[in-house]
Design an enzyme around this catalytic site. Structure first.
Site, PDB file in Angstrom:
ATOM      1  N   ASP A   6      -0.545 -25.490  16.694  1.00  0.00           N
ATOM      2  CA  ASP A   6      -1.137 -24.166  16.442  1.00  0.00           C
ATOM      3  C   ASP A   6      -2.651 -24.331  16.527  1.00  0.00           C
ATOM      4  O   ASP A   6      -3.163 -25.459  16.585  1.00  0.00           O
ATOM      5  CB  ASP A   6      -0.739 -23.662  15.041  1.00  0.00           C
ATOM      6  CG  ASP A   6      -1.342 -22.293  14.715  1.00  0.00           C
ATOM      7  OD1 ASP A   6      -1.372 -21.421  15.597  1.00  0.00           O
ATOM      8  OD2 ASP A   6      -1.813 -22.094  13.570  1.00  0.00           O
ATOM      9  N   TYR A  38      -7.747 -18.872  18.480  1.00  0.00           N
ATOM     10  CA  TYR A  38      -7.315 -18.737  19.871  1.00  0.00           C
ATOM     11  C   TYR A  38      -7.193 -17.247  20.244  1.00  0.00           C
ATOM     12  O   TYR A  38      -7.296 -16.883  21.397  1.00  0.00           O
ATOM     13  CB  TYR A  38      -5.931 -19.372  20.052  1.00  0.00           C
ATOM     14  CG  TYR A  38      -5.919 -20.876  20.242  1.00  0.00           C
ATOM     15  CD1 TYR A  38      -7.028 -21.666  19.952  1.00  0.00           C
ATOM     16  CD2 TYR A  38      -4.771 -21.504  20.728  1.00  0.00           C
ATOM     17  CE1 TYR A  38      -6.980 -23.042  20.129  1.00  0.00           C
ATOM     18  CE2 TYR A  38      -4.724 -22.873  20.912  1.00  0.00           C
ATOM     19  CZ  TYR A  38      -5.828 -23.643  20.610  1.00  0.00           C
ATOM     20  OH  TYR A  38      -5.780 -25.006  20.790  1.00  0.00           O
ATOM     21  N   GLY A  39      -6.930 -16.449  19.212  1.00  0.00           N
ATOM     22  CA  GLY A  39      -6.541 -15.056  19.429  1.00  0.00           C
ATOM     23  C   GLY A  39      -7.569 -14.161  20.076  1.00  0.00           C
ATOM     24  O   GLY A  39      -7.266 -13.034  20.459  1.00  0.00           O
ATOM     25  N   ASN A  70       1.439 -17.809  18.288  1.00  0.00           N
ATOM     26  CA  ASN A  70       1.861 -16.708  19.164  1.00  0.00           C
ATOM     27  C   ASN A  70       0.908 -16.520  20.337  1.00  0.00           C
ATOM     28  O   ASN A  70       1.333 -16.214  21.448  1.00  0.00           O
ATOM     29  CB  ASN A  70       1.921 -15.405  18.377  1.00  0.00           C
ATOM     30  CG  ASN A  70       3.131 -15.349  17.474  1.00  0.00           C
ATOM     31  OD1 ASN A  70       4.117 -14.708  17.776  1.00  0.00           O
ATOM     32  ND2 ASN A  70       3.062 -16.038  16.352  1.00  0.00           N
ATOM     33  N   GLU A 149      -7.242 -18.317   6.737  1.00  0.00           N
ATOM     34  CA  GLU A 149      -7.971 -19.591   6.787  1.00  0.00           C
ATOM     35  C   GLU A 149      -8.927 -19.713   5.593  1.00  0.00           C
ATOM     36  O   GLU A 149      -9.232 -20.794   5.136  1.00  0.00           O
ATOM     37  CB  GLU A 149      -8.727 -19.753   8.117  1.00  0.00           C
ATOM     38  CG  GLU A 149      -7.817 -19.908   9.350  1.00  0.00           C
ATOM     39  CD  GLU A 149      -7.243 -21.319   9.555  1.00  0.00           C
ATOM     40  OE1 GLU A 149      -7.851 -22.298   9.104  1.00  0.00           O
ATOM     41  OE2 GLU A 149      -6.158 -21.418  10.166  1.00  0.00           O
ATOM     42  N   CYS A 181       2.154 -13.534  14.466  1.00  0.00           N
ATOM     43  CA  CYS A 181       1.110 -14.549  14.371  1.00  0.00           C
ATOM     44  C   CYS A 181       1.553 -15.473  13.246  1.00  0.00           C
ATOM     45  O   CYS A 181       1.962 -14.995  12.174  1.00  0.00           O
ATOM     46  CB  CYS A 181      -0.238 -13.912  14.034  1.00  0.00           C
ATOM     47  SG  CYS A 181      -1.514 -15.143  13.657  1.00  0.00           S
ATOM     48  N   THR A 182       1.502 -16.768  13.482  1.00  0.00           N
ATOM     49  CA  THR A 182       2.056 -17.702  12.494  1.00  0.00           C
ATOM     50  C   THR A 182       1.183 -17.841  11.241  1.00  0.00           C
ATOM     51  O   THR A 182       1.598 -18.471  10.276  1.00  0.00           O
ATOM     52  CB  THR A 182       2.300 -19.073  13.138  1.00  0.00           C
ATOM     53  OG1 THR A 182       1.096 -19.507  13.774  1.00  0.00           O
ATOM     54  CG2 THR A 182       3.413 -18.996  14.157  1.00  0.00           C
ATOM     55  N   HIS A 183       0.004 -17.256  11.261  1.00  0.00           N
ATOM     56  CA  HIS A 183      -0.801 -17.223  10.032  1.00  0.00           C
ATOM     57  C   HIS A 183      -0.287 -16.127   9.073  1.00  0.00           C
ATOM     58  O   HIS A 183      -0.503 -16.209   7.866  1.00  0.00           O
ATOM     59  CB  HIS A 183      -2.266 -16.910  10.349  1.00  0.00           C
ATOM     60  CG  HIS A 183      -3.066 -18.088  10.824  1.00  0.00           C
ATOM     61  ND1 HIS A 183      -2.853 -18.692  12.035  1.00  0.00           N
ATOM     62  CD2 HIS A 183      -4.088 -18.761  10.238  1.00  0.00           C
ATOM     63  CE1 HIS A 183      -3.718 -19.693  12.178  1.00  0.00           C
ATOM     64  NE2 HIS A 183      -4.481 -19.746  11.098  1.00  0.00           N
TER      65      HIS A 183
HETATM   66  N1  DGL Z   1      -1.627 -18.716  14.523  1.00  0.00           N
HETATM   67  C1  DGL Z   1      -2.057 -18.168  15.784  1.00  0.00           C
HETATM   68  C2  DGL Z   1      -1.020 -17.222  16.358  1.00  0.00           C
HETATM   69  O1  DGL Z   1       0.134 -17.260  15.968  1.00  0.00           O
HETATM   70  C3  DGL Z   1      -3.321 -17.366  15.756  1.00  0.00           C
HETATM   71  C4  DGL Z   1      -4.539 -17.898  15.226  1.00  0.00           C
HETATM   72  C5  DGL Z   1      -5.716 -17.768  16.154  1.00  0.00           C
HETATM   73  O2  DGL Z   1      -6.143 -16.679  16.526  1.00  0.00           O
HETATM   74  O3  DGL Z   1      -6.192 -18.828  16.464  1.00  0.00           O
HETATM   75  O4  DGL Z   1      -1.342 -16.453  17.240  1.00  0.00           O
END
Ligand code: DGL
Length: 255
Positions: A6, A38-39, A70, A149, A181-183
């Site tokens: 992730d 990443y998003g 995701n 975070e 989103c896994t967060h």
């Molecule tokens: N945990 C990431 C997801 O499931 C997103 C976090 C990010 O934006 O880096 O998309």
């Protein structure tokens, strides 16, 4: 050996679900904390980061990779499958879409995620492939990743932001809300509270773990799990311990 990755701490919510179903499956985790989020990044960048991580996990002996992000699942899963035909690659988007389709009764699903995931329309596409009658309503909630975070998971400010983000979805009378989103599972209490009792709030981790359970996972590897990040702070260690329910050793590594 299962490699799970992730952009940060969020993928540990998937590790937690894998461990519930496969407690002995050895896991190597990589959280790309130095390059999070990443998003809000482009597909090209997300593909580059994802392939660097896959290469690292492959070198560590992983033959199965779980994309526990995701944004990377939406924008880099097909790419990784193409360049690593020798690896079994699982992604949270496919599992999440299946779980949501199984859960809805009124065929109205809401999906929340990062800007990259929502703009990719991947959930609308996957869900309509599974059942074209289902209506999918989406909303990007980019601030949620930062709130998690920062461990602001019980703050009134977070609840207020959630109310603003989720207002439209509530008006759409969805009966299922997928945390794309896994967060976001870390904000589940706040999100469920805002959505109310009539909306089932679900995540993709459990479904993905059940899919992993069905496959032949390689055995004969040391069973110690390993956790790596591209930037390590005491804050990350604390949050990781909270998600996994135990303290784990986390190493910073350059890939
Ligand atoms: N945990 C990431 C997801 O499931 C997103 C976090 C990010 O934006 O880096 O998309």
């Amino acid at each position: 050996m299962i490699g799970v990755f992730d952009s940060g701490v969020g993928g540990l919510t998937v590790v937690k679900e894998i461990k519930k179903i496969l407690p002995d499956a050895p896991i190597i985790y990589f959280g790309d904390t130095a390059r999070l989020p990443y998003g809000n990044k482009s597909q090209e960048t997300i593909q580059k980061f994802s392939s660097e991580i896959a290469e690292f996990l492959k070198k560590k002996g992983c033959r199965t990779i779980v994309i526990a992000c995701n944004s990377a699942s939406a924008l880099a899963a097909d790419y990784l499958r193409e360049i690593y035909p020798d690896l079994k690659i699982y992604d949270v988007v496919s599992s999440g879409a299946e779980a949501a389709v199984e859960a809805t009764k009124n065929k109205k699903i809401g999906v929340i995620g990062t800007t990259a995931t929502i703009n990719s329309s991947v959930y609308k596409k996957k869900i309509s492939e599974l059942d074209p009658e289902i209506e999918v309503f989406t909303k990007a909630c980019p601030l949620f990743v930062h709130l998690v975070e920062e461990n602001w998971i019980k703050r009134p400010e977070t609840r207020k932001i959630a109310r603003t983000y989720l207002r439209e979805l509530k008006l759409n009378k969805i009966d299922t809300l997928l945390l794309g989103c896994t967060h976001y599972p870390l904000l589940e209490k706040i999100i469920s509270g805002v959505m109310g009792r009539r909306t089932k709030v679900i995540a993709s981790g459990e479904k993905l773990a059940k899919e992993l359970e069905k496959t032949d996972l390689e055995t004969g590897f040391p069973s110690e799990d390993e956790y790596f990040v591209s930037d390590l702070t005491p804050h990350f260690e604390k949050l990781a311990g909270k998600i996994l329910g135990k303290r784990v050793k986390i190493l910073k590594i350059e890939i």
